[in-house]
Design an enzyme around this catalytic site. Structure first.
Site, PDB file in Angstrom:
ATOM      1  N   CYS A  92       0.702  -1.240  -0.027  1.00  0.00           N
ATOM      2  CA  CYS A  92      -0.150  -0.065  -0.063  1.00  0.00           C
ATOM      3  C   CYS A  92       0.892   1.225   0.082  1.00  0.00           C
ATOM      4  O   CYS A  92       0.607   1.839  -0.768  1.00  0.00           O
ATOM      5  CB  CYS A  92      -0.984   0.010   1.236  1.00  0.00           C
ATOM      6  SG  CYS A  92      -2.212  -1.361   0.938  1.00  0.00           S
ATOM      7  N   ARG A  96       5.220  -7.700  -1.532  1.00  0.00           N
ATOM      8  CA  ARG A  96       5.179  -6.541  -2.407  1.00  0.00           C
ATOM      9  C   ARG A  96       5.869  -5.308  -1.911  1.00  0.00           C
ATOM     10  O   ARG A  96       5.817  -5.054  -0.951  1.00  0.00           O
ATOM     11  CB  ARG A  96       3.717  -6.074  -2.677  1.00  0.00           C
ATOM     12  CG  ARG A  96       2.932  -7.109  -3.840  1.00  0.00           C
ATOM     13  CD  ARG A  96       1.404  -6.783  -4.079  1.00  0.00           C
ATOM     14  NE  ARG A  96       0.616  -7.132  -2.609  1.00  0.00           N
ATOM     15  CZ  ARG A  96      -0.583  -6.969  -2.669  1.00  0.00           C
ATOM     16  NH1 ARG A  96      -1.299  -6.342  -3.798  1.00  0.00           N
ATOM     17  NH2 ARG A  96      -1.533  -7.557  -1.532  1.00  0.00           N
TER      18      ARG A  96
HETATM   19  N1  LIG Z   1      -3.634  -5.414   1.364  1.00  0.00           N
HETATM   20  C1  LIG Z   1      -3.802  -4.325   2.188  1.00  0.00           C
HETATM   21  O1  LIG Z   1      -3.303  -4.336   3.292  1.00  0.00           O
HETATM   22  C2  LIG Z   1      -4.745  -3.266   1.882  1.00  0.00           C
HETATM   23  C3  LIG Z   1      -5.217  -2.308   2.853  1.00  0.00           C
HETATM   24  C4  LIG Z   1      -6.359  -1.543   2.688  1.00  0.00           C
HETATM   25  C5  LIG Z   1      -6.702  -1.244   1.312  1.00  0.00           C
HETATM   26  N2  LIG Z   1      -5.949  -1.963   0.327  1.00  0.00           N
HETATM   27  C6  LIG Z   1      -6.635  -1.687  -0.994  1.00  0.00           C
HETATM   28  O2  LIG Z   1      -7.475  -2.969  -1.513  1.00  0.00           O
HETATM   29  C7  LIG Z   1      -7.330  -3.222  -2.673  1.00  0.00           C
HETATM   30  C8  LIG Z   1      -6.988  -4.604  -2.741  1.00  0.00           C
HETATM   31  O3  LIG Z   1      -5.817  -4.792  -2.395  1.00  0.00           O
HETATM   32  P1  LIG Z   1      -5.469  -6.513  -1.933  1.00  0.00           P
HETATM   33  O4  LIG Z   1      -4.083  -6.244  -1.241  1.00  0.00           O
HETATM   34  O5  LIG Z   1      -6.418  -7.389  -1.476  1.00  0.00           O
HETATM   35  O6  LIG Z   1      -5.183  -6.895  -3.571  1.00  0.00           O
HETATM   36  P2  LIG Z   1      -4.739  -8.561  -4.107  1.00  0.00           P
HETATM   37  O7  LIG Z   1      -3.881  -8.192  -5.222  1.00  0.00           O
HETATM   38  O8  LIG Z   1      -4.482  -9.281  -2.918  1.00  0.00           O
HETATM   39  O9  LIG Z   1      -6.303  -8.993  -4.369  1.00  0.00           O
HETATM   40  C9  LIG Z   1      -7.004  -8.489  -5.487  1.00  0.00           C
HETATM   41  C10 LIG Z   1      -7.690  -9.606  -6.090  1.00  0.00           C
HETATM   42  O10 LIG Z   1      -8.901  -9.268  -6.996  1.00  0.00           O
HETATM   43  C11 LIG Z   1      -9.060 -10.164  -7.848  1.00  0.00           C
HETATM   44  N3  LIG Z   1      -9.604  -9.452  -9.050  1.00  0.00           N
HETATM   45  C12 LIG Z   1      -8.988  -8.484  -9.969  1.00  0.00           C
HETATM   46  N4  LIG Z   1     -10.024  -8.287 -10.752  1.00  0.00           N
HETATM   47  C13 LIG Z   1     -10.992  -8.852 -10.657  1.00  0.00           C
HETATM   48  C14 LIG Z   1     -12.311  -8.844 -11.121  1.00  0.00           C
HETATM   49  N5  LIG Z   1     -12.720  -8.027 -12.324  1.00  0.00           N
HETATM   50  N6  LIG Z   1     -13.315  -9.983 -10.672  1.00  0.00           N
HETATM   51  C15 LIG Z   1     -13.104 -10.849  -9.642  1.00  0.00           C
HETATM   52  N7  LIG Z   1     -11.895 -10.517  -8.969  1.00  0.00           N
HETATM   53  C16 LIG Z   1     -10.968  -9.577  -9.321  1.00  0.00           C
HETATM   54  C17 LIG Z   1      -7.657 -10.843  -8.293  1.00  0.00           C
HETATM   55  O11 LIG Z   1      -7.583 -12.090  -8.725  1.00  0.00           O
HETATM   56  C18 LIG Z   1      -7.083 -10.785  -6.788  1.00  0.00           C
HETATM   57  O12 LIG Z   1      -7.277 -12.043  -6.069  1.00  0.00           O
HETATM   58  C19 LIG Z   1      -6.273  -2.421  -3.406  1.00  0.00           C
HETATM   59  O13 LIG Z   1      -6.876  -1.113  -3.944  1.00  0.00           O
HETATM   60  C20 LIG Z   1      -5.397  -2.033  -1.904  1.00  0.00           C
HETATM   61  O14 LIG Z   1      -4.685  -0.785  -2.131  1.00  0.00           O
HETATM   62  C21 LIG Z   1      -5.091  -3.237   0.710  1.00  0.00           C
END
Ligand SMILES: NC(=O)c1ccc[n+]([C@@H]2O[C@H](COP(=O)([O-])OP(=O)(O)OC[C@H]3O[C@@H](n4cnc5c(N)ncnc54)[C@H](O)[C@@H]3O)[C@@H](O)[C@H]2O)c1
Length: 452
Positions: free
Chosen positions: A263, A331
């Site tokens: 993030c 990451r």
């Molecule tokens: N990881 C964290 O700690 C965290 C905390 C707060 C906010 N966020 C935000 O949350 C969002 C997600 O982060 P993450 O770490 O969970 O990402 P991630 O990459 O772990 O997961 C994203 C998932 O979405 C799926 N995906 C993508 N397009 C899709 C679609 N059209 N239909 C269905 N599935 C789909 C992917 O296959 C993947 O499994 C980001 O914007 C991130 O900035 C992350």
């Protein structure tokens, strides 16, 4: 309430499991078919403490399900959440919104009845407007309200954070949507978690501003740490003295190898881009990113200094690869830049991480991955602590020193006390204090098997 969660990553999966735990009926949708198959078999694709049990219990209770099929789940849902990734766009660092917009199109094609579409992904200010435009373009008569609901959970403590948030931010001026969101979060509201209702744009910006501020705080104390090294102060004392001031607070004042993770790095750069595009540059944040970028590689020079400047041909053990403990997320982990820099200097690297080695293997080659901290220490010329996993905090120092070829420890998380390390015969270096790097006469080395 029926919830469709698009994306089963760190945020989507944790949120889906927690909403199911609250009693909602949640279908978690991911386009990654292998991931969905694994989840259906009870295999959790990420390392997050407590998550496997929660997923299993709620699947068994019939409140949580996984699919790759969008239409049926969205049709049936009162609430659709977008929790797909928003990585840095290749080339310019803007947030890549392709996944969000693809999800919006898929949702639009399946909407039925009044539906709230809430974006949990971290998205630049104005993205909600575009999501709404996409949906209304495809389905002009759809009864839909697009809300921003940014997520603040931290990996490694995600369930605790989700269940006990500092605040829940709901960005919408639509009273119907606010009511649905309030109902969704009612169990938390009863626990007195404050709900902050804002405009959609305000909510989108809150998330970025919060992450940017925390990244700034970390970078600030890292620079103070560098100054401490030069002037003979200890950054731990300085940070404690600062943090006891209620206006500052103690959190995110831990000096280390620079921030990483999924993030802070991408969100900081994306906010800088948004600010530049709006002719309102964020100079402080621009500097934070620049300072942090060079810091990670600079940690390799700290290791070299602890080795008297000679790294070529040396074997360096690295404890901890993930960007923080209790996650497998690699990451932007500082270990990547550090290890690459050490290899560039001619060192051989051995590494151990309790959860991150599978993902590390995809980004770090020519590393000897071993199973355990002591195995990592065997015959190394220096041991570098990069991630402060609990299991690294109380290592048997006697055993460690005997295993190492030379007793050099570089503790980038300051989890050991310099006095203890020096007393045990180590040459000890950390961040933010000048006094620690002392030549200790290496005690005679007694060969010891790793398993002993
Ligand atoms: N990881 C964290 O700690 C965290 C905390 C707060 C906010 N966020 C935000 O949350 C969002 C997600 O982060 P993450 O770490 O969970 O990402 P991630 O990459 O772990 O997961 C994203 C998932 O979405 C799926 N995906 C993508 N397009 C899709 C679609 N059209 N239909 C269905 N599935 C789909 C992917 O296959 C993947 O499994 C980001 O914007 C991130 O900035 C992350």
């Amino acid at each position: 309430m029926r919830v469709a969660m698009i994306g089963a990553g760190y945020v989507g999966l944790v949120s889906a499991a927690c909403f199911a735990e609250f009693g909602h009926y949640v279908t978690c949708i991911d386009k990654d078919v292998a991931k969905v198959d694994a989840l259906r078999r009870g295999v959790i694709p990420i390392y997050e403490p407590g998550l496997a049990d929660m997923v299993e219990a709620n699947m068994a209770g019939g409140r949580l399900d996984f699919t790759s099929e969008v239409v049926a789940s969205v049709e049936a849902a009162d609430m659709v959440m977008i929790a797909v990734g928003t990585p840095s766009r290749r080339g310019d660092g803007h947030a890549d919104l392709n996944y969000v917009f693809a999800a919006a199109r898929e949702i639009a094609s399946a909407l039925a009845g009044f539906t709230v579409v809430a974006t949990k992904s971290t998205v630049p200010v104005g993205t909600g407007d575009e999501v709404e435009r996409i949906i209304r373009h495809m389905r002009p008569n759809a009864d839909v309200s697009v809300v921003s609901n940014p997520e603040f959970l931290r990996e490694g403590a995600a369930i605790q954070d989700f269940k006990h948030p500092d605040r829940i931010v709901i960005g919408s001026d639509d009273m119907r949507a606010r009511e649905v969101m309030a109902e969704l979060y009612r169990p938390l509201y009863l626990n007195a978690a404050p709900i902050l209702y804002t405009s959609r744009r305000g909510a989108e910006l809150i998330k970025y501003a919060a992450n940017a501020f925390l990244a700034t705080k970390v970078t600030f104390i890292n620079e103070i740490a560098d100054l401490c090294e030069k002037v003979g102060a200890d950054v731990k004392e300085v940070a404690r003295g600062m943090g006891l001031d209620n206006r500052i607070g103690p959190k995110f004042l831990h000096a280390g190898p620079g921030f990483g993770g999924s993030c802070f790095p991408k969100d900081a750069v994306a906010l800088i881009k948004t600010a530049q595009d709006n002719d309102s540059p964020l100079r402080i944040l621009e500097t934070v990113v620049a300072v942090n970028d060079v810091r990670k590689r600079a940690m390799a020079r700290k290791v070299a200094a602890a080795l008297g400047g000679f790294v070529r041909g040396k074997l360096i053990g690295v404890l901890g690869l993930t960007f923080k403990p209790n996650t497998d997320d690699m990451r932007e982990a500082p270990s990547i830049a550090l290890i690459t820099a050490l290899q560039d200097m001619g060192a051989k690297v051995r590494a151990y991480d309790p959860a991150g080695m599978e993902l590390a293997k995809q980004v770090l080659s020519d590393v000897d991955y071993v199973d355990g901290a002591y195995a990592c220490a065997e015959n190394v010329d220096a041991l570098v602590i990069v991630t402060e996993w609990e299991q690294f905090r109380a290592l048997d120092l006697e055993r460690l020193r005997r295993l190492m070829a030379s007793p050099v420890v570089v503790d980038l998380r300051k989890i050991y006390r310099a006095e203890d390390m020096i007393r045990h015969g180590f040459i000890y270096s950390s961040v933010g204090s000048a006094v620690e790097l002392q030549e200790a006469a290496p005690p005679p080395r007694i060969p010891l098997s790793v398993n002993s």
